[in-house]
Design a protein around this motif. Structure first.
Motif, mmCIF file in Angstrom:
data_model
loop_
_atom_site.group_PDB
_atom_site.id
_atom_site.type_symbol
_atom_site.label_atom_id
_atom_site.label_comp_id
_atom_site.label_asym_id
_atom_site.label_seq_id
_atom_site.Cartn_x
_atom_site.Cartn_y
_atom_site.Cartn_z
ATOM 1 N N ASP A 12 0.846 -1.303 0.030
ATOM 2 C CA ASP A 12 0.019 0.046 0.016
ATOM 3 C C ASP A 12 1.000 1.186 0.007
ATOM 4 O OD1 ASP A 12 -1.815 2.062 0.254
ATOM 5 O OD2 ASP A 12 -2.879 1.218 2.031
ATOM 6 N N SER A 14 0.070 4.238 0.494
ATOM 7 C CA SER A 14 -0.652 5.064 1.477
ATOM 8 C C SER A 14 0.328 5.124 2.744
ATOM 9 C CB SER A 14 -1.872 4.908 1.936
ATOM 10 O OG SER A 14 -2.714 4.993 0.669
ATOM 11 N N VAL A 29 1.756 7.493 7.819
ATOM 12 C CA VAL A 29 0.930 8.049 6.642
ATOM 13 C C VAL A 29 1.565 8.776 5.589
ATOM 14 C CG1 VAL A 29 -1.353 9.252 6.293
ATOM 15 C CG2 VAL A 29 -0.924 8.145 8.559
ATOM 16 N N ASN A 30 1.706 8.419 4.523
ATOM 17 C CA ASN A 30 2.511 9.091 3.409
ATOM 18 C C ASN A 30 1.604 10.305 3.095
ATOM 19 O OD1 ASN A 30 4.690 7.364 3.533
ATOM 20 N ND2 ASN A 30 3.663 5.851 2.144
ATOM 21 N N TYR A 33 -1.611 10.072 0.840
ATOM 22 C CA TYR A 33 -2.787 9.757 1.328
ATOM 23 C C TYR A 33 -3.555 11.028 2.313
ATOM 24 C CZ TYR A 33 -6.428 7.152 3.422
ATOM 25 O OH TYR A 33 -7.804 6.622 4.128
ATOM 26 N N ARG A 34 -2.779 12.154 2.292
ATOM 27 C CA ARG A 34 -3.201 13.026 3.273
ATOM 28 C C ARG A 34 -4.385 13.798 3.184
ATOM 29 N NH1 ARG A 34 0.643 18.569 4.780
ATOM 30 N NH2 ARG A 34 -1.076 19.639 6.041
ATOM 31 N N ASN A 36 -7.380 12.041 1.871
ATOM 32 C CA ASN A 36 -8.169 11.170 2.167
ATOM 33 C C ASN A 36 -8.145 10.974 3.795
ATOM 34 O OD1 ASN A 36 -9.600 10.102 0.070
ATOM 35 N ND2 ASN A 36 -7.623 9.072 -0.427
ATOM 36 N N TYR A 37 -6.927 11.146 4.387
ATOM 37 C CA TYR A 37 -6.624 10.977 5.920
ATOM 38 C C TYR A 37 -7.525 12.178 6.639
ATOM 39 C CZ TYR A 37 -5.359 10.649 10.810
ATOM 40 O OH TYR A 37 -5.244 10.646 12.031
ATOM 41 N N LYS A 114 -11.205 1.212 0.125
ATOM 42 C CA LYS A 114 -10.670 1.112 -1.282
ATOM 43 C C LYS A 114 -10.176 -0.461 -1.480
ATOM 44 C CE LYS A 114 -6.029 2.842 0.223
ATOM 45 N NZ LYS A 114 -4.856 3.512 0.094
ATOM 46 N N LEU A 134 -5.820 3.041 6.874
ATOM 47 C CA LEU A 134 -5.711 3.923 5.578
ATOM 48 C C LEU A 134 -6.343 3.213 4.402
ATOM 49 C CD1 LEU A 134 -1.621 4.642 5.652
ATOM 50 C CD2 LEU A 134 -3.638 5.728 6.916
ATOM 51 N N SER A 135 -7.817 2.630 4.672
ATOM 52 C CA SER A 135 -8.267 1.779 3.825
ATOM 53 C C SER A 135 -9.600 2.698 3.444
ATOM 54 C CB SER A 135 -9.143 0.652 4.458
ATOM 55 O OG SER A 135 -8.369 -0.575 3.629
ATOM 56 N N GLU A 137 -11.179 6.179 1.257
ATOM 57 C CA GLU A 137 -11.077 7.104 0.205
ATOM 58 C C GLU A 137 -12.286 7.664 -0.089
ATOM 59 O OE1 GLU A 137 -10.044 5.218 -3.291
ATOM 60 O OE2 GLU A 137 -11.751 4.059 -3.671
#
Length: 464
Positions: A12, A14, A29-30, A33-34, A36-37, A114, A134-135, A137
């Motif tokens: 993943d 993310s 958290v990359n 993915y900011r 969406n988080y 996602k 982190l799943s 979106e």
């Protein structure tokens, strides 16, 4: 800081999973993915899922575990990690229903899952809980991209367990990406096509996948499809109805009815229960492994004060009965799993490190092996010294039952084969275990020729 990167966390983009020294889970958290988080938090979805107990509790850590990441999330520890191919039918079904409940709740907050991997679920305090932070979106008018994954990871194995064999989910260890729908369609009985849900979600779904094996053409076609949020909620509800309708047929197996077919009379069985309960009370272990647990009568005797008991058995019917009993009684301290001790879950996946072997996950204060050794030694031809060595690697104290050849159960095992076990007797048993353990207690079970032994692993502290 002492964090270790999880070897199975690399797919993943993310974020990445790390394990802290205290066993808690850290998730970087990359930046990708900011958005969406932040939506996950601001939409109220995070609060709703955590309050409802559907998502593993977590908080934002003060320090970044990975340089260049956006945030680090710290989730509460899962006491024992298990995998879908070790679960009973009821456990996999509840994990599927949890996933669909989360999908529906996310859509109500204008987000969606996602991915729908069964490995995103663990069992914590007796309940399935979603662990992939982190799943999520933003929901738009695209179809649910994780639909195929849900069918392969949940619906196909559940249908095969319900229609073919209660232990069919063991095949998931061979198919880490889920059971292929084409394979499931071939293996399911023809009459399963009379179920509208199975016809659509497995048989026709598999046919559509075959027709669109050219991924580029399928992707272009999918881009043109528009599905409203309301339609996706209705779709999740229809899947949930189908999953709920699947049931494991009542069946009798050798081990599922073990306690109704033993040579114990009521007094001997009660005496054995009292001895096990007494030992557990004296030791007060925090982590217990019960091997050959069957429906968990003795596992539950070791459950107390919020400890963890992993109850492992080879029989999928017995494990499922145990899970249903625990669920009805709201017993949260016991985790039943389907484990074949003669062929336990191996390390699998990329580099054999994505999913850990069962034995590598074992580090218990107390290991119980009741009415088990004779099956390993005689049915599976495992020498007593090898049994002792394996059990020594699983925990520090061992409560084990020795069943002699005079016992009717052993005589039954030997009735159809040659007795090639000259060392299978109490003295041979003690000699095999002596290099690994110190004997702390030896007790004859009243009314039987069976004995209970309490051993302490050599080189470990503590006394009975």
């Amino acid at each position: 800081m002492g964090e270790t990167r999880n070897a199975g966390s690399f797919r993943d983009p993310s974020g990445t999973v790390f394990v802290a020294a205290d066993g808690s889970i850290l998730r970087s958290v990359n930046p990708v993915y900011r958005e969406n988080y932040e939506r996950f938090c601001s939409s109220g979805l995070r609060e709703r899922l955590c309050c409802d107990g559907l998502l593993v509790p977590f908080r934002e850590a003060d320090e970044l575990v990975e340089p260049g990441s956006f945030k680090t999330l710290k989730a509460e520890k899962i006491e024992f990690v298990s995998y879908p191919y070790e679960w009973s039918f009821g456990q996999l079904k509840d994990a599927a229903l949890l996933t669909l409940e989360i999908q529906k709740t996310a859509l109500e907050h204008n987000m969606m899952l996602k991915d729908a991997s069964a490995y995103n679920v663990q069992f914590r305090r007796g309940r399935p809980v979603f662990i992939d932070l982190l799943s999520f979106e933003t929901a738009d008018d695209r179809p649910w991209s994780a639909y195929g994954q849900f069918c392969s990871h949940f619906l196909a194995p559940l249908a095969l367990m319900a229609k073919r064999d209660a232990g069919f989910n063991a095949v998931m260890a061979e198919y880490l990406d889920g059971i292929p729908l084409e394979l499931a369609s071939k293996l399911l009985p023809w009459k399963s096509r009379f179920s509208p849900g199975l016809l659509f979600h497995i048989h026709l779904h598999a046919k559509m996948q075959r027709r669109h094996q050219d991924g580029r053409a399928a992707a272009e076609k999918t881009k043109r499809v528009r599905v409203s949020v309301g339609s996706k909620i209705a779709f999740a509800e229809s899947l949930r109805s189908l999953v709920r309708s699947l049931k494991l047929p009542e069946s009798k197996t050798e081990w599922g009815d073990y306690y109704s077919d033993t040579n114990y009379d009521d007094a001997a069985f009660a005496a054995k229960k009292e001895l096990v309960a007494q030992t557990a009370e004296e030791l007060r272990p925090r982590r217990v492994l019960d091997l050959g647990a069957n429906t968990g009568v003795f596992s539950r005797l070791a459950s107390r004060d919020g400890n963890l008991v992993v109850a492992a058995d080879i029989d999928p019917v017995a494990v499922d009965r145990h899970y249903r009993f625990l669920k009805r009684g709201k017993i949260a301290d016991v985790l039943p799993l389907r484990i074949d001790l003669a062929n336990p879950s191996p390390a699998i996946g990329w580099d054999n490190r994505e999913r850990d072997s069962f034995f590598s996950r074992c580090d218990f204060d107390l290991v119980m092996a009741l009415a088990l050794v004779h099956h390993l030694a005689i049915t599976h031809n495992v020498p007593l010294p090898m049994i002792a060595g394996t059990l020594a690697g699983l925990g520090r104290t061992l409560l084990i039952e020795f069943v002699p050849k005079e016992d009717s159960q052993v005589r039954r095992l030997l009735s159809t084969r040659e007795d090639i076990f000259p060392n299978y007797h109490a003295d041979g048993f003690l000699a095999a275990f002596e290099p690994y353990f110190e004997l702390r207690r030896r007790t004859l079970i009243p009314g039987t020729k069976r004995e209970l032994f309490v051993f302490r692993k050599r080189g470990t502290d503590g006394a009975l």
